[in-house]
Motif scaffolding. Structure first.
Motif, PDB file in Angstrom:
ATOM      1  N   THR A 150       0.816  -1.213   0.000  1.00  0.00           N
ATOM      2  CA  THR A 150       0.000   0.000   0.000  1.00  0.00           C
ATOM      3  C   THR A 150       0.855   1.271   0.000  1.00  0.00           C
ATOM      4  OG1 THR A 150      -0.129  -0.409   2.365  1.00  0.00           O
ATOM      5  CG2 THR A 150      -2.124  -0.831   1.086  1.00  0.00           C
ATOM      6  N   ALA A 191     -10.601  -0.878  -5.468  1.00  0.00           N
ATOM      7  CA  ALA A 191     -11.442  -1.622  -4.517  1.00  0.00           C
ATOM      8  C   ALA A 191     -12.391  -0.688  -3.760  1.00  0.00           C
ATOM      9  CB  ALA A 191     -10.555  -2.394  -3.535  1.00  0.00           C
ATOM     10  N   GLY A 197       0.037  -0.577  -5.274  1.00  0.00           N
ATOM     11  CA  GLY A 197      -0.930  -0.901  -4.228  1.00  0.00           C
ATOM     12  C   GLY A 197      -1.998   0.170  -4.082  1.00  0.00           C
ATOM     13  N   ALA A 220      -3.961   4.666   2.074  1.00  0.00           N
ATOM     14  CA  ALA A 220      -2.995   4.574   0.968  1.00  0.00           C
ATOM     15  C   ALA A 220      -3.195   5.686  -0.056  1.00  0.00           C
ATOM     16  CB  ALA A 220      -3.108   3.215   0.282  1.00  0.00           C
ATOM     17  N   LEU A 239     -13.716  -2.857  -1.051  1.00  0.00           N
ATOM     18  CA  LEU A 239     -13.145  -2.409   0.218  1.00  0.00           C
ATOM     19  C   LEU A 239     -14.060  -1.341   0.809  1.00  0.00           C
ATOM     20  CD1 LEU A 239     -10.453  -3.204   1.590  1.00  0.00           C
ATOM     21  CD2 LEU A 239      -9.361  -1.288   0.415  1.00  0.00           C
ATOM     22  N   GLN A 243      -4.641  -0.425  -6.552  1.00  0.00           N
ATOM     23  CA  GLN A 243      -5.517  -1.556  -6.191  1.00  0.00           C
ATOM     24  C   GLN A 243      -6.515  -1.138  -5.113  1.00  0.00           C
ATOM     25  OE1 GLN A 243      -5.227  -3.939  -8.386  1.00  0.00           O
ATOM     26  NE2 GLN A 243      -3.491  -2.689  -9.038  1.00  0.00           N
ATOM     27  N   VAL A 244      -6.029  -0.364  -4.154  1.00  0.00           N
ATOM     28  CA  VAL A 244      -6.908   0.130  -3.088  1.00  0.00           C
ATOM     29  C   VAL A 244      -7.969   1.060  -3.683  1.00  0.00           C
ATOM     30  CG1 VAL A 244      -6.991   1.624  -1.044  1.00  0.00           C
ATOM     31  CG2 VAL A 244      -5.243  -0.157  -1.215  1.00  0.00           C
TER      32      VAL A 244
END
Lengths: 386, 468
Positions: free
Chosen positions: A47, A59, A52, A74, A65, A55-56
């Protein structure tokens, strides 16, 4: 900022194929010796660098998420320095995307972001100071500075309030070069941090206010000493639909002044190894690499040396993107890391061209008990004026 | 994984380097492998050294926690996808480079990338002459675990050929050293085949199933200075394949030789010729792009002359185009990555080895399946050692089209089966090969026996090595 097209943003984020080059690529041919300064100076989980973060972001956007402050961390532990964009092999700009994600996900609670924005809206600066003190430095320059004129020196909050030497040095140099300039009677913040952290609507309101003040000053050209102000006024305001006169960073103007031999500069008493730290918003973002170096080279006795990473691949000092407020400890560690790069090449002075960078590099040097001198290019030049 | 166990991991590596946060776990649920289902682990740890890795594996073994070793996270075939409830061991903190100049070797920690090592070795006029296409981000140790290849492999083989010894933490936490360094009195890594069978080889291409590589000792070579870059065009696949065979049979120092079919060159030229400064030229049905490298100029010139003669003898045409092979070699850190991401597609890859004279079979199979499933893609290959070609089909899909992604996964399985039947072998014995491999029961049983012996609790990267 023009309306963010969410579909387009997601399509762009999906251009990331998770290769991971944005983490720590050492790519000598292009001058990279690592990429993400956050990854280098934090606990280093995925993250902590752009792969990362994307991706966060995806999500959080698709609901995989939950939208909590912790899950969104992040998105904010990034200075938006743009080194990942510089190396990314895919067809998108990860830094710009992350800034947009912050705006799109501005409903996720973030006390730091909101507090800064509120301070700017209330005080016209992020430091909770009476904004009138931003012009106090003018009293010390020894000559009258009008509040209207063709050339407007937009001081910025950090130079105006925290590091007034930069403003005084700028005034001294302009005076020596015979250039008249004005400083606003009361200067609103440029709102850079609001844009970086996703408070776009507030930033737009603030920008409109600033544009009106500038318009009333009659300025035909605006001079800035802060890299963040430069990016915001030169590159972001047009995206918000706000037109301003030409914006110049002081080093761009100084390069011209020096070329025209308008200044008499004396030699440093003792020669010094000086290295230049590229402020991200001045260099990678606005493409100004040579002007500050040319200014330094014009000072006799300056031995200009480069750090391991420099120009397009320079490591960030850790101050920008709202990180200094969001995670001061991390931000200062990043600054200390940058200071170590200067120490590694036996530099005696780190010169930079942004008060925000200077401020953080000083904090970084303190963190590692370094006595290396950290100074703005304009301060160094002003000291050597006859 | 309960709090008590997490606490124990924290005691080993420090609180700062253990995470069970949802956002962090999400980012470890996948790698650069596309069209692979992500799996959320229970925790991630970032050890700093071999001892910590050992303590982590002891604990994981005690509690039978599935472990996924990971370094660059750049693997493309699902090698480092965690298990539900499992532990990811992120090895990037294991740094350190030690040069043994007189032994012509170097030892690197598991977190050292190729880019980092190349910069270091360049100062000594040396190189580790095999560069995976992800060299900027992938670690040497991680690449050994998948036995990677890339520019340089045409002469030096896959990365496994460069390994002199490994430090490995076994699933029970014990630490072993292989190669000459197994002798504590040895001055360093100088020979791999030292104490009986090739234990080093057990871990090369093991995909982390037998233990965690924490240090790797590698051969180094004097950096080559003299290169010849050329392209050779052929009307038929057979001519081009025979050219590659004869290049080897005549000991021409082909550092990197790629074989392209005309339509693939069309695609590459469309995408990147302007950016990389390739001139437009008449390419053939099959084109070989080759870099010859030598430490001495006379040898390079002699090799280059012979390559041209062989090409013409086989009815081919020496194209005299240097830009593309030069970019393949000099731009080896960048151009393959760029070519993979310049277009907007996601892709699934199926690395495998064929013999040079069987290369056309791979191309035919891949094209046939792509036509059947009606999606885009391409394939090309490069000489990857003594007598092998590494082929790497990219099957393109739109990441927002789940149906298309499913189709690519199905097609991928079908291609694997057909490739195996054509005589191809896996580049990495990734999980998907388990359904493609036939009539190898004895071998696979032995592999399972090894796995059960070394890792009786089945904690290490379960199911990844050919499904074992």
């Amino acid at each position: 900022m023009s309306e963010i097209d969410l579909d387009e943003l997601i399509e762009n984020l999906l251009q990331c194929r998770r290769c991971g080059i944005c983490r720590n690529a050492v790519f000598e041919d292009r001058g990279f010796d690592g990429v993400c300064p956050v990854w280098r100076n934090s606990s280093g989980f995925e993250t902590s660098f752009m792969r990362g973060r994307i991706q966060v972001a995806l999500a959080l956007l698709d609901g995989t998420l939950e939208k909590t402050p912790e899950n969104a961390e992040a998105l904010f532990t990034c200075t938006l320095c743009g080194n990942c964009t510089e190396i990314c092999a895919a067809e998108f700009d990860p830094t710009e995307c992350l800034e947009k994600v912050r705006a799109v996900l501005s409903d996720i609670p973030n006390d730091v972001r909101d507090t800064i924005a509120e301070k700017i809206m209330q005080y016209d600066n992020p430091y909770e100071e009476n904004n009138q003190i931003k012009r106090d430095w003018v009293k010390e320059v020894g000559f009258e500075v009008p509040s209207t004129g063709d050339l407007l020196y937009y001081t910025g909050c950090t130079a105006g309030i925290r590091l007034p030497n930069i403003a005084k040095s700028t005034a001294k140099i302009l005076k020596a070069a015979g250039i008249d300039f004005a400083v606003l009677a009361e200067e609103p913040c440029c709102g850079s941090v609001m844009l970086r952290t996703g408070r776009v609507e507030d930033a737009k309101k603030n920008a409109e206010k600033l544009a009106e003040v500038i318009k009333n000053s009659g300025a035909k050209k605006i001079l800035v000493t802060c890299a963040g102000c430069l990016k915001t006024l030169r590159l972001d305001f047009p995206k918000l639909g706000i037109e301003l006169p030409e914006i110049l960073h002081v080093t761009e103007l100084l390069q011209e002044i020096i070329k025209e031999n308008k200044l008499e500069v004396t030699s440093l008493e003792k020669g010094a190894r000086v290295t230049y730290h590229d402020p991200c918003h001045l260099s990678r973002t606005a493409g100004v690499y040579e002007s500050p170096r040319e200014v330094l080279k014009a000072i006799p006795g300056v031995d200009l040396v480069e750090m391991e990473t420099t120009r397009e691949t320079a490591m960030c000092c850790g101050a920008g993107g709202g990180l200094r407020s969001y995670d001061a400890e991390l931000s200062k560690k990043m600054a200390a890391d940058r200071v170590k790069s200067a120490i590694d090449i036996d530099a005696e002075i780190i010169a930079t061209a942004c008060p925000f960078c200077e401020n953080n590099l000083i904090a970084g040097a303190a963190l590692i008990d370094s006595s290396i001198r950290i100074v703005d290019v304009v301060d160094l030049l002003a000291e050597r004026l006859k | 994984m309960n709090e008590k166990i997490i606490k124990k991991f924290e005691e080993i590596v420090g609180v700062e380097f253990v995470s069970t946060r949802a956002d962090v776990l999400l980012t470890y649920s996948q790698t650069a492998s596309l069209a692979v289902e992500p799996v959320i682990p229970a925790a991630v740890v970032r050890p700093a050294n071999t001892l910590e890795v050992s303590q982590i594996l002891k604990l994981a073994n005690q509690y039978k926690i599935p472990v996924t070793p990971r370094s660059g996270g750049s693997s493309l075939q699902g090698e480092a996808i965690p298990k539900p409830g499992g532990l990811v061991v992120d090895l990037l903190r294991l740094g350190g480079i030690k040069l043994y100049e007189n032994l012509r070797s170097v030892t690197v920690g598991a977190g050292v990338t190729y880019g980092e090592l190349d910069k270091f070795l360049k100062k000594h006029d040396l190189f580790l002459p095999v560069y995976p296409e992800s060299a900027l981000v992938c670690t040497v140790a991680g690449n050994i675990a998948v036995n990677g290849a890339g520019p340089g492999s045409s002469l030096f083989g896959c990365i496994g050929e460069m390994v002199l010894g490994l430090e490995v933490v076994l699933p029970d936490g014990s630490i072993i050293q292989t190669g000459s360094e197994a002798n504590p009195n040895a001055p360093g890594p100088f020979i791999r085949y030292a104490f009986g069978p090739d234990i080093t080889g057990l871990f090369i291409g093991s995909l982390g199933s037998f233990g965690i590589i924490t240090k790797a000792s590698m051969k180094t070579f004097k950096r080559m200075k003299f290169f010849d870059y050329n392209m050779y065009g052929f009307d038929t696949a057979a001519q081009a394949e025979q050219f590659l065979v004869e290049v080897k049979q005549n000991d021409i120092n082909s550092l990197f030789a790629s074989l392209y079919s005309g339509e693939v060159l069309d695609l590459f030229m469309d995408m990147l010729s302007e950016e990389l400064g390739f001139p437009s030229f008449e390419y053939s049905n099959r084109t070989v792009s080759m870099t010859i490298g030598r430490v001495r100029e006379d040898m390079m010139k002699s090799d280059a002359k012979l390559a041209c003669e062989i090409c013409e003898k086989l009815g081919g045409k020496v194209l005299g185009v240097s830009e593309m092979p030069q970019q393949e070699w000099e731009g080896r850190f960048w151009n393959f990555v760029r070519a993979s991401y310049a277009h907007g597609w996601h892709w699934k890859i199926l690395y495998h080895h064929q013999t040079p004279t069987n290369s056309h079979k791979s191309v035919d199979i891949i094209m046939e399946v792509m036509d059947k499933y009606r999606f885009l893609g391409h394939t090309a290959g490069f000489h990857s050692g003594h007598s092998s070609m590494n082929l790497y089909p990219h099957l393109y899909f739109d990441p927002q089209d789940k149906e298309e992604e499913k189709k690519v996964v199905e097609a991928h399985k079908e291609i694997a089966k057909k490739l195996f039947r054509s005589g191809a072998v896996p580049f990495k014995l990734a999980e998907f090969w388990k359904d493609a491999i036939e009539d190898m029961d004895g071998y696979m049983a032995f592999l399972r026996f090894l796995k059960n012996s070394i890792d009786p609790n089945n904690i290490m990267n379960l199911g990844v090595l050919g499904g074992i």
